[in-house]
Each structure stands twice: as structure tokens, then as C-alpha cells.
Scaffold this motif. Sequence first.
Motif, PDB file in Angstrom:
ATOM      1  N   ASN A  13     -26.322  -5.715  51.472  1.00  0.00           N
ATOM      2  CA  ASN A  13     -26.271  -5.441  50.056  1.00  0.00           C
ATOM      3  C   ASN A  13     -27.585  -4.829  49.654  1.00  0.00           C
ATOM      4  O   ASN A  13     -28.613  -5.362  49.871  1.00  0.00           O
ATOM      5  CB  ASN A  13     -26.134  -6.717  49.274  1.00  0.00           C
ATOM      6  CG  ASN A  13     -24.702  -7.073  49.142  1.00  0.00           C
ATOM      7  OD1 ASN A  13     -23.860  -6.248  49.346  1.00  0.00           O
ATOM      8  ND2 ASN A  13     -24.432  -8.300  48.819  1.00  0.00           N
ATOM      9  N   GLN A  68     -21.774  -2.954  53.964  1.00  0.00           N
ATOM     10  CA  GLN A  68     -20.328  -3.094  54.111  1.00  0.00           C
ATOM     11  C   GLN A  68     -19.650  -2.346  52.971  1.00  0.00           C
ATOM     12  O   GLN A  68     -20.090  -2.429  51.816  1.00  0.00           O
ATOM     13  CB  GLN A  68     -19.910  -4.568  54.110  1.00  0.00           C
ATOM     14  CG  GLN A  68     -20.454  -5.390  55.262  1.00  0.00           C
ATOM     15  CD  GLN A  68     -21.847  -5.919  54.997  1.00  0.00           C
ATOM     16  OE1 GLN A  68     -22.233  -6.136  53.855  1.00  0.00           O
ATOM     17  NE2 GLN A  68     -22.612  -6.130  56.062  1.00  0.00           N
ATOM     18  N   SER A  69     -18.574  -1.644  53.296  1.00  0.00           N
ATOM     19  CA  SER A  69     -17.915  -0.786  52.317  1.00  0.00           C
ATOM     20  C   SER A  69     -16.403  -0.887  52.453  1.00  0.00           C
ATOM     21  O   SER A  69     -15.893  -1.452  53.421  1.00  0.00           O
ATOM     22  CB  SER A  69     -18.344   0.682  52.536  1.00  0.00           C
ATOM     23  OG  SER A  69     -19.744   0.824  52.413  1.00  0.00           O
ATOM     24  N   ALA A  98     -14.528  -4.685  44.999  1.00  0.00           N
ATOM     25  CA  ALA A  98     -15.655  -4.431  45.892  1.00  0.00           C
ATOM     26  C   ALA A  98     -16.959  -4.328  45.111  1.00  0.00           C
ATOM     27  O   ALA A  98     -18.007  -4.814  45.556  1.00  0.00           O
ATOM     28  CB  ALA A  98     -15.403  -3.150  46.689  1.00  0.00           C
ATOM     29  N   LEU A 143     -20.270  -5.040  47.494  1.00  0.00           N
ATOM     30  CA  LEU A 143     -20.205  -4.129  48.615  1.00  0.00           C
ATOM     31  C   LEU A 143     -20.984  -2.852  48.307  1.00  0.00           C
ATOM     32  O   LEU A 143     -21.276  -2.547  47.155  1.00  0.00           O
ATOM     33  CB  LEU A 143     -18.752  -3.801  48.977  1.00  0.00           C
ATOM     34  CG  LEU A 143     -18.137  -4.745  50.038  1.00  0.00           C
ATOM     35  CD1 LEU A 143     -17.949  -6.144  49.467  1.00  0.00           C
ATOM     36  CD2 LEU A 143     -16.831  -4.186  50.576  1.00  0.00           C
ATOM     37  N   PHE A 185     -14.210 -10.440  52.083  1.00  0.00           N
ATOM     38  CA  PHE A 185     -15.572 -10.462  51.555  1.00  0.00           C
ATOM     39  C   PHE A 185     -16.297 -11.751  51.930  1.00  0.00           C
ATOM     40  O   PHE A 185     -17.517 -11.755  52.085  1.00  0.00           O
ATOM     41  CB  PHE A 185     -15.550 -10.302  50.036  1.00  0.00           C
ATOM     42  CG  PHE A 185     -14.935  -9.013  49.555  1.00  0.00           C
ATOM     43  CD1 PHE A 185     -14.838  -7.912  50.388  1.00  0.00           C
ATOM     44  CD2 PHE A 185     -14.442  -8.913  48.261  1.00  0.00           C
ATOM     45  CE1 PHE A 185     -14.265  -6.724  49.944  1.00  0.00           C
ATOM     46  CE2 PHE A 185     -13.873  -7.735  47.804  1.00  0.00           C
ATOM     47  CZ  PHE A 185     -13.786  -6.641  48.650  1.00  0.00           C
TER      48      PHE A 185
END
Length: 411
Positions: A17, A81-82, A108, A113, A402
Motif C-alpha cells: 500500500n 496489489q491491484s 478496491a 489496493l 483482500f
Amino acid sequence: MSTNTPTWPPSSTEPSNWPPNGTTTNSCGCWTRSRRPRDRPVPPAGSPHARAAQAARAAPPAPRRRRHTRRGRGRRRPHRQSLYFFASADAVAAPEYYRFVLDAARQADTAGLHAVWLPERHFVDFGGHSPNPAVLAAAVAVHTERIEIRAGSVAAPLHHPARIAEDWSVVDNLSGGRAGLSFASGWHPDDFVLARTDYTRRRADTLRIVDQVRAHWRGERVSHPTTAGGTAAVRTGPAPVRRELPVWLTSAGNPQTFASAAQAGLGVMTALLGQTMPQLRQNIAHYRETWRSAGHPGEGDVVVMVHAYVSDRDDLEEFLRPAMHGYLRAYRNQTTAPGEDEKLLLESAYLNYLAGPSLLGPPAKATAVLGELREAGADEVGFLVDFGLPTDEVLSALPALFACLPAERER
């Protein structure tokens, strides 16, 4: 740059993040910064999308990463992370799909994310709901607050570089400076009915177009030929918020594309759809070595797309089978006519994905695969979530996906 024909069967046979406040920059110029919240449209109360969004908001925030110094615990990790979108158009109607993308992007964004990736495809079902990622990206921009919004990918030879810069500068302004682009050289010869350049020159043209788009993005005048005769030096508008455009090249696993990206000082966007985990490790290692040899600062940037649906349900294999068969069929049908052995090939490919390096399975498997990707050298993992499951099922499962991320950060 992507090979122009997909590989079949897919070669998947192995099991930060950024802070919400402040700014970070990596070697490819990717950065984010905090922004004022906006009023955002919300789904109707009681709808599956609303219930899924409520579940995401109720999830506990991800803890900060801890740096481990003990041997075996300080290894390289995918620190971003995406979400990655690439649905087959025959799996869901377009209006429902666009609502799903916006709802998933909001989840997200709330979960912290890093980015959402949107594809470009033409004339086929595979990715067919996204012929112009800039249009969908503009919608995502006004429904989110912090998450990066990226093209994965723009098929560069199909567009004029000035138009690419203009379209994505609008997205950058709507989002407050969150746009980024991965460029590809094109997939199918039929796509080139849209092109301005020759199909056989598509790889060289892609690198030229990348340079021109970046020059336009910086506000420079760039000369282009006109049908009125001669050339014209033009400056595009509106001026983007982000001074430097983050750029990647898209590769289906071709080592030469990794090398070309490294030589040009660009990131790489790739997937485990056309290469094994050992091939990915080798490609990333070659990319880093070429990057250093070219004299660029840092190590470059590698994003890896991976199929994702995290669940402990006992019937997971049966539950995922129809969606994955449909998705793999659409992928295969881009270049191969259906045959008598199709069902057997689809089942074999599906079981390889289920047992191999995907995030299809329980949380423990997802965490282990994230570790493998980290050790392979990935800087970012893009979770491909729209491979044919009902949209409400995908939205409801996102909190479980997540929830794996803090576990991975603690490894």
C-alpha cells in the motif's frame, strides 16, 4: 510487447500500500498522493453490489507492513496489489459488467489496493467489453478517490499518439493525477483495420509511439504528418496533473519484450497465462540485468496478472469449473477453431490453474502463491477477478481476497 497470437494451452503448470497520505515514487515514475474525498454514487440499498460494498467497508484495515530481518523472512515481495479486469463479453451483459467494474473498483479503493487495470480488445469476446479503456477509466476516476487507474493495455499501433495523450490526460485530470499506461503492440491482424501503420512494423512503432506519447504528456510540441501535406508540430491538451506518465510494456512472456522494456527504461506488465513460474523468474531476472546494463537507476518495475478467487468452500472445484472453462474457451477461440478434444484440453488447463500458481483456492494457497510471486521478483500483482463468475459472487468474495494481503505483508 505482446506476441500477436496467444499461446495454447496456457502455461500455468506449477503450483504499499502506498500510504494513504503523502507521496511515493518508484523507478518507473509511479506515484500517488492523497486527495480530498468526493461525493460518489452508491449502488441501490439492498442490492448484491451494495451488500458486497458494505462487507468491504466493514473489513478491518490492513496493518502496516513490518520489515523482518531474520533469515528467510526479508525476501523480496510484491509490495503492491491491484485489480485487473479482462472479462469475456459472452459471460455477462455489458450494462451489468460496467456496474460491476465500478463497484469492484470502489471496494478496491476502500480496501487500499494500489491500482485497477483495464484492457483494450476489439472484434472478439475475450476482453470485448473494453474496446476503449480510457472511457471506462474516466468512469472509474469519478467513482474512486485514491486508487491508480491504468490501461492494461493500450494497443499502441491502433491509435495516434496525440490522441492517446489527450484521452488519458482527461482521465488524469478527472482522477486528480492517477493515470498510467501499459502499451502493447497488438494481438490480432484483424485489429489493424484500425491502425495507421503497417502490421509488420508494429513492435518498432510501439516504442516510437511510447516516446511520442510521453513527449506530449510533458507538454512538448511533437511533429506529425498531416493529410493536408507536410507535418505539423502540435501540443496536446488538457495538461495532465501528473508530470511524468508511468509506462509499462505488455508481454505475454516473450523474453525480448522484457529486454526491450528494460533497455527503454520502462516497466513490464505480464501474466501467468502464457508462461510458467520458472519462465517468469527467468524473464524478470533478465529484465533486471538488462535494466542495470542500460544504466537506468533503480531496478525497473514488473506487474504480474494472476487469476483470483479466494474461498474455503468445499465445492470450489465444481463451482469454478464452468466459469474457467468458458474463459479459457474464449481465450483459445481467438486463434483456434473448436475441435473434438476441446473439452479435454479445457479441463486439463483448468486443473492446472486450480493446482498451480493462481489465487484460485483457500486463503492459505493464495498466501503461498503471493510468496512465490514475490520470490520471482514481481513488484505488483494484479488480481484478475472477472473470469466468468456471476458478478455478485465476485463482489461478495472480494473481502476474502483482500484479507489475504495483510497475511502476505507479514511474511
